[in-house]
Motif scaffolding. Structure first.
Motif, PDB file in Angstrom:
ATOM      1  N   GLU B 219       0.843  -1.202   0.000  1.00 26.96           N
ATOM      2  CA  GLU B 219       0.000   0.000   0.000  1.00 26.96           C
ATOM      3  C   GLU B 219       0.872   1.243   0.000  1.00 26.96           C
ATOM      4  OE1 GLU B 219      -3.666  -0.379   2.712  1.00 26.96           O
ATOM      5  OE2 GLU B 219      -2.342  -2.017   3.300  1.00 26.96           O
ATOM      6  N   VAL B 220       0.332   2.337  -0.553  1.00 26.59           N
ATOM      7  CA  VAL B 220       1.075   3.586  -0.550  1.00 26.59           C
ATOM      8  C   VAL B 220       0.961   4.211   0.829  1.00 26.59           C
ATOM      9  CG1 VAL B 220       1.244   5.881  -1.568  1.00 26.59           C
ATOM     10  CG2 VAL B 220       0.586   3.944  -2.984  1.00 26.59           C
ATOM     11  N   VAL B 221       2.102   4.532   1.462  1.00 27.58           N
ATOM     12  CA  VAL B 221       2.022   5.176   2.779  1.00 27.58           C
ATOM     13  C   VAL B 221       2.494   6.624   2.742  1.00 27.58           C
ATOM     14  CG1 VAL B 221       2.154   3.076   4.155  1.00 27.58           C
ATOM     15  CG2 VAL B 221       4.253   4.176   3.420  1.00 27.58           C
ATOM     16  N   PHE B 222       3.205   7.005   1.696  1.00 29.98           N
ATOM     17  CA  PHE B 222       3.619   8.407   1.590  1.00 29.98           C
ATOM     18  C   PHE B 222       3.796   8.800   0.135  1.00 29.98           C
ATOM     19  CE2 PHE B 222       6.719  11.732   1.096  1.00 29.98           C
ATOM     20  CZ  PHE B 222       6.313  12.684   2.020  1.00 29.98           C
ATOM     21  N   VAL B 223       3.291   9.999  -0.230  1.00 27.05           N
ATOM     22  CA  VAL B 223       3.568  10.585  -1.539  1.00 27.05           C
ATOM     23  C   VAL B 223       3.849  12.060  -1.305  1.00 27.05           C
ATOM     24  CG1 VAL B 223       2.716  11.059  -3.866  1.00 27.05           C
ATOM     25  CG2 VAL B 223       1.950   9.035  -2.676  1.00 27.05           C
ATOM     26  N   GLY B 224       4.949  12.570  -1.821  1.00 31.73           N
ATOM     27  CA  GLY B 224       5.224  13.997  -1.642  1.00 31.73           C
ATOM     28  C   GLY B 224       6.649  14.303  -2.006  1.00 31.73           C
ATOM     29  N   ASN B 225       7.048  15.589  -1.827  1.00 27.51           N
ATOM     30  CA  ASN B 225       8.422  15.895  -2.209  1.00 27.51           C
ATOM     31  C   ASN B 225       9.399  15.515  -1.100  1.00 27.51           C
ATOM     32  OD1 ASN B 225       8.392  18.032  -0.405  1.00 27.51           O
ATOM     33  ND2 ASN B 225       7.509  19.385  -1.966  1.00 27.51           N
ATOM     34  N   LEU B 226      10.695  15.627  -1.437  1.00 23.43           N
ATOM     35  CA  LEU B 226      11.723  15.070  -0.557  1.00 23.43           C
ATOM     36  C   LEU B 226      11.719  15.729   0.823  1.00 23.43           C
ATOM     37  CD1 LEU B 226      14.124  13.134  -0.288  1.00 23.43           C
ATOM     38  CD2 LEU B 226      15.592  14.938  -1.159  1.00 23.43           C
ATOM     39  N   ASP B 227      11.514  17.064   0.854  1.00 25.92           N
ATOM     40  CA  ASP B 227      11.537  17.746   2.145  1.00 25.92           C
ATOM     41  C   ASP B 227      10.424  17.258   3.060  1.00 25.92           C
ATOM     42  OD1 ASP B 227      13.746  19.192   1.557  1.00 25.92           O
ATOM     43  OD2 ASP B 227      12.643  20.874   0.661  1.00 25.92           O
ATOM     44  N   ASP B 228       9.225  17.103   2.471  1.00 26.93           N
ATOM     45  CA  ASP B 228       8.103  16.597   3.269  1.00 26.93           C
ATOM     46  C   ASP B 228       8.389  15.191   3.768  1.00 26.93           C
ATOM     47  OD1 ASP B 228       6.872  18.924   2.737  1.00 26.93           O
ATOM     48  OD2 ASP B 228       5.546  18.134   1.155  1.00 26.93           O
ATOM     49  N   PHE B 229       9.067  14.427   2.917  1.00 29.41           N
ATOM     50  CA  PHE B 229       9.403  13.048   3.292  1.00 29.41           C
ATOM     51  C   PHE B 229      10.318  13.044   4.509  1.00 29.41           C
ATOM     52  CE2 PHE B 229      12.003   9.119   2.449  1.00 29.41           C
ATOM     53  CZ  PHE B 229      10.981   8.200   2.652  1.00 29.41           C
ATOM     54  N   LYS B 230      11.326  13.915   4.462  1.00 26.36           N
ATOM     55  CA  LYS B 230      12.283  13.970   5.581  1.00 26.36           C
ATOM     56  C   LYS B 230      11.602  14.421   6.863  1.00 26.36           C
ATOM     57  CE  LYS B 230      16.433  15.175   2.949  1.00 26.36           C
ATOM     58  NZ  LYS B 230      17.214  16.358   2.565  1.00 26.36           N
ATOM     59  N   LYS B 231      10.610  15.331   6.720  1.00 30.50           N
ATOM     60  CA  LYS B 231       9.964  15.902   7.913  1.00 30.50           C
ATOM     61  C   LYS B 231       8.780  15.074   8.385  1.00 30.50           C
ATOM     62  CE  LYS B 231      10.661  20.386   6.157  1.00 30.50           C
ATOM     63  NZ  LYS B 231       9.830  21.381   5.525  1.00 30.50           N
ATOM     64  N   SER B 232       8.409  14.072   7.617  1.00 30.88           N
ATOM     65  CA  SER B 232       7.176  13.342   7.921  1.00 30.88           C
ATOM     66  C   SER B 232       7.186  12.770   9.328  1.00 30.88           C
ATOM     67  CB  SER B 232       7.002  12.206   6.897  1.00 30.88           C
ATOM     68  OG  SER B 232       5.909  11.414   7.286  1.00 30.88           O
ATOM     69  N   GLU B 233       6.018  12.849   9.955  1.00 30.91           N
ATOM     70  CA  GLU B 233       5.887  12.355  11.322  1.00 30.91           C
ATOM     71  C   GLU B 233       5.344  10.931  11.351  1.00 30.91           C
ATOM     72  OE1 GLU B 233       6.769  13.679  14.274  1.00 30.91           O
ATOM     73  OE2 GLU B 233       7.774  15.227  13.088  1.00 30.91           O
ATOM     74  N   LYS B 234       5.015  10.398  10.174  1.00 32.91           N
ATOM     75  CA  LYS B 234       4.451   9.048  10.161  1.00 32.91           C
ATOM     76  C   LYS B 234       5.468   8.060  10.712  1.00 32.91           C
ATOM     77  CE  LYS B 234       1.233   9.443   6.344  1.00 32.91           C
ATOM     78  NZ  LYS B 234       0.954   9.133   4.954  1.00 32.91           N
ATOM     79  N   PRO B 235       5.060   7.213  11.646  1.00 33.50           N
ATOM     80  CA  PRO B 235       6.021   6.290  12.263  1.00 33.50           C
ATOM     81  C   PRO B 235       6.735   5.398  11.247  1.00 33.50           C
ATOM     82  CG  PRO B 235       3.809   6.028  13.200  1.00 33.50           C
ATOM     83  CD  PRO B 235       3.710   7.085  12.161  1.00 33.50           C
TER      84      PRO B 235
END
Lengths: 268, 262
Positions: B219-235
Motif C-alpha cells: 500500500e502507498v504510505v507516503f507521496v510527496g516531495n523530498l523535504d516533506d518526506f524527511k519531515k514526515s511524522e508518520k512512524p
C-alpha cells in the motif's frame, strides 16, 4: 477411508489443472512462434536472417561430424545384426534391403533427432533459461523486442532446415557403413549390393524420412524454447529445465514417430 | 503540474498472495521520483507494472494519458516501450553481444537508420555514460558499475521520455554507487526527462529524489516531495529514515503455535 479418496481425487485434480495450464502455455508459445515465422513476414517483418544462419552453423554444420560417425557405426552394426539372421537362410544379399529401408525410413530420422535433441535442444533451453534468470528476456520485452521473434524463430528456421539436412547425411553415411561392412567382412559383391539397394529403396522411403525429420526439428526447438522460457530464477532451475527439455524432446520425438509411422503405413 | 504516470487502484496477486493492495498514485513529469520501501513491499512489482512486463489483476496505469493495461490492443504498449528506457538490477545486457551491439539493438530493431549513423549514436551514448572506447568489450569483461553504465547507455538509446532504474546502487561499493547517482542527476538535468528510481538506499534517495513515493506491504504510505518526506511524522516513514528495526512482539502462545506448526 473417505479421507484417502478425497486426497487422491484432490491430487488428481491438481495434476490435471497443472497439466492443462502447461498445455495452455505451450499452445500460446506455438501460436506465437508460428505467427512470427509465417504470418509476420507476410506483413513485412522478415525474421532475423543472420541470426538464423548463425544458428544453422551451430546446430547443423557443427553437428555433421558426430552425426556422420554415429551413422557409419549404426549402418555397420545393422549389417552385422542382420547377417546374423540372414546367413541362416543364405540370403545375405538382403542385408542391402534391410539396411537401406531401416535407415532411411526409421533410424536416420530418429537417431539424428536424438543427437540434435541432446546437442542443440539442450543448448536452446540453457541459453534461453539463463537469459530468463538474468532478466535479459525482460530487458528485450521492455525494449519492445519480442523475445520469441528475437530468440526462438531463428532457432526454429535453423532446425527446420538442418534437421532434414543432417538426416540426409545420416542416411547416406549409414548406408555406406552397411555397404563397407558387407563387402569387406561379409564378402558380398559390391555391384550386387548397390544394385540390390537401388531395387529396394523407393523415393517414398526417403521422403517420409525427411518429413519426419522436419517435424522432429520443430518439436525439438519448441520443447527447448518452452523449457527455457519457464525458468524463473536461479542456475539450479536452468539445469533442471535443460534436463527436462532433453527428456521431453526425446519422448515427444518417439511419440510422434509412432504417429507418423502409423500414418505413412496406412496412407502411402 | 503535469503527471507522467497515473496509477489507480492497482491490485496484483502472485498465486494466492496479494502483492499490491489497491495502489493509487501520480508521478509528476520531468522530475526524479524515487519509489522507496522495505524489501518485499511491492516496489519491484510496481515497477514491472509501470514498464508493462506484467498485467495487474485489476486497476489501470496511464502513462501520459495512454492506458497501458488495456486488454487486446498491444500497439499502444509497443509504442510506449519505444519511448522508455529501463536499467535492470543486474543491468541485463545481452551477454552474447558486445556493448556497442547491445546499445545498437533497439535502434536496429525500431528505426531505419543506416549502420554508420547507428555507430555514431552508439558512440555518443557510450560517451554519455563515460564508457568511450569500451564498445568492443563483452559484458562479462566489465565490472558491476561499468555494466550498469552500459545498461543506462542502452536504456538511453532511443532518447526515452521516461527512464526507469531498478535498484541502481544494488551490489555496488559506495563510491561507484555515488558515481551512478551523479550520472542519474546529470542525465536528468541535461535531458529533462522523467526519471523513476526504485531503491531503498538512503544516501541515494537524498542525493537524487525530487519526489518520493513510499510503499509498505503493498500500500502507498507516503507521496510527496523530498523535504516533506524527511519531515514526515508518520512512524513508518520515520522508522525507514532512521533505520530502526521493526519491533517483533512474540507472545508465548504464538511461539508455541509456531513451533508446533498448528
Amino acid at each position: 477411508m473417505p479421507q484417502i479418496v478425497e486426497s487422491a481425487l484432490g491430487a488428481l485434480g491438481r495434476k490435471t489443472l497443472s497439466f492443462l495450464k502447461d498445455l495452455h502455455k505451450v499452445s500460446v508459445l506455438i501460436n506465437e512462434v508460428f505467427y512470427w515465422t509465417i504470418v509476420s513476414p507476410l506483413k513485412g517483418r522478415p525474421p532475423r536472417v543472420r541470426a538464423a544462419v548463425s544458428e544453422m552453423v551451430k546446430t547443423g554444420y557443427d553437428s555433421v561430424l558426430v552425426v556422420v560417425v554415429i551413422a557409419f557405426f549404426v549402418g555397420a552394426i545393422l549389417a552385422f545384426q542382420s547377417a546374423y539372421q540372414l546367413k541362416k537362410f543364405g540370403a545375405l544379399l538382403y542385408i542391402a534391403n534391410l539396411v537401406g529401408v531401416a535407415i532411411t525410413r526409421e533410424l536416420g530420422p530418429i537417431i539424428t533427432a536424438i543427437i540434435v535433441a541432446g546437442r542443440s535442444g539442450s543448448a536452446f533451453a540453457a541459453e534461453i533459461g539463463s537469459m530468463r534468470a538474468q532478466e535479459e528476456i525482460d530487458a528485450l520485452t521492455s525494449m519492445g523486442i519480442n523475445p520469441v521473434r528475437f530468440l526462438v524463430v531463428p532457432k526454429l528456421i535453423a532446425l527446420m532446415l538442418m534437421q532434414p539436412a543432417l538426416t540426409t547425411f545420416f542416411d547416406i553415411v549409414g548406408m555406406l557403413g552397411g555397404f563397407v561392412l558387407s563387402i569387406t567382412l561379409l564378402g558380398i559383391n559390391p555391384a550386387a549390393y548397390v544394385n540390390q539397394t537401388i531395387i529396394a529403396l523407393q523415393v517414398n522411403d526417403l521422403v517420409t524420412g525427411l518429413v519426419k525429420a522436419w517435424a522432429f526439428g520443430v518439436i525439438i526447438t519448441i520443447t527447448g524454447a518452452y523449457q527455457g522460457l519457464q525458468v524463473n530464477a536461479g542456475a539450479e532451475e536452468v539445469g533442471r529445465r535443460t534436463t527436462a527439455s532433453v527428456v521431453m524432446s526425446i519422448f515427444l520425438v518417439i511419440g510422434f514417430d509412432l504417429f507418423f509411422t502409423a500414418l505413412f503405413y496406412y496412407f502411402t | 503540474m503535469e503527471n507522467a504516470v497515473e496509477v489507480s487502484n492497482l491490485v496484483t496477486y502472485y498465486g494466492d498472495r496479494q502483492i499490491l493492495k489497491g495502489v493509487s498514485l501520480s508521478i509528476p513529469a520531468g522530475m526524479t521520483t524515487v519509489i522507496v520501501g522495505r524489501s518485499g513491499c511491492g516496489k519491484t512489482t510496481l515497477l514491472k507494472h509501470l514498464i508493462g512486463l506484467i498485467r495487474p489483476t485489476s486497476g489501470t496505469i496511464l502513462i501520459h494519458d495512454t492506458d497501458i493495461t488495456a486488454e487486446g490492443d498491444q500497439s499502444q504498449l509497443e509504442q510506449y516501450r519505444k519511448k522508455m528506457g529501463v536499467l535492470f538490477q543486474g543491468a541485463a545486457l545481452l551477454n552474447s553481444m558486445t556493448l556497442a551491439e547491445n546499445v545498437a539493438l533497439p535502434l536496429k530493431e525500431h528505426t531505419k537508420l543506416k549502420a554508420p549513423v547507428i555507430d555514431i549514436i552508439v558512440r555518443m551514448k557510450l560517451d554519455l555514460v563515460g564508457l568511450s572506447g569500451f564498445g568492443d568489450f563483452y559484458p562479462a569483461q566489465l565490472s558491476g558499475g561499468m555494466k550498469k553504465r552500459a545498461g543506462i547507455a542502452r536504456a538511453m538509446a532511443m532518447d526515452p521520455k521516461i527512464l526507469y532504474f531498478d535498484e541502481p546502487s544494488a551490489g555496488l561499493d559506495p563510491v561507484t554507487a555515488a558515481g551512478l547517482d551523479e550520472l542519474i542527476l546529470r542525465l536528468h538535468r541535461v535531458f529533462k526527462m522523467t526519471v523513476i528510481v526504485v531503491t531503498h538506499e538512503l544516501p541515494s534517495i537524498f542525493a537524487i529524489a525530487d519526489y518520493v513515493v513510499m510503499l509498505d506491504n503493498g500500500e502507498v504510505v507516503f507521496v510527496g516531495n523530498l523535504d516533506d518526506f524527511k519531515k514526515s511524522e508518520k512512524p513508518i516513514v520515520k522508522a525507514f529514515l532512521e533505520r530502526r528495526p521493526e519491533e517483533v512482539s512474540y507472545s508465548p502462545d504464538n511461539y508455541f503455535k509456531i513451533i508446533t506448526g498448528t
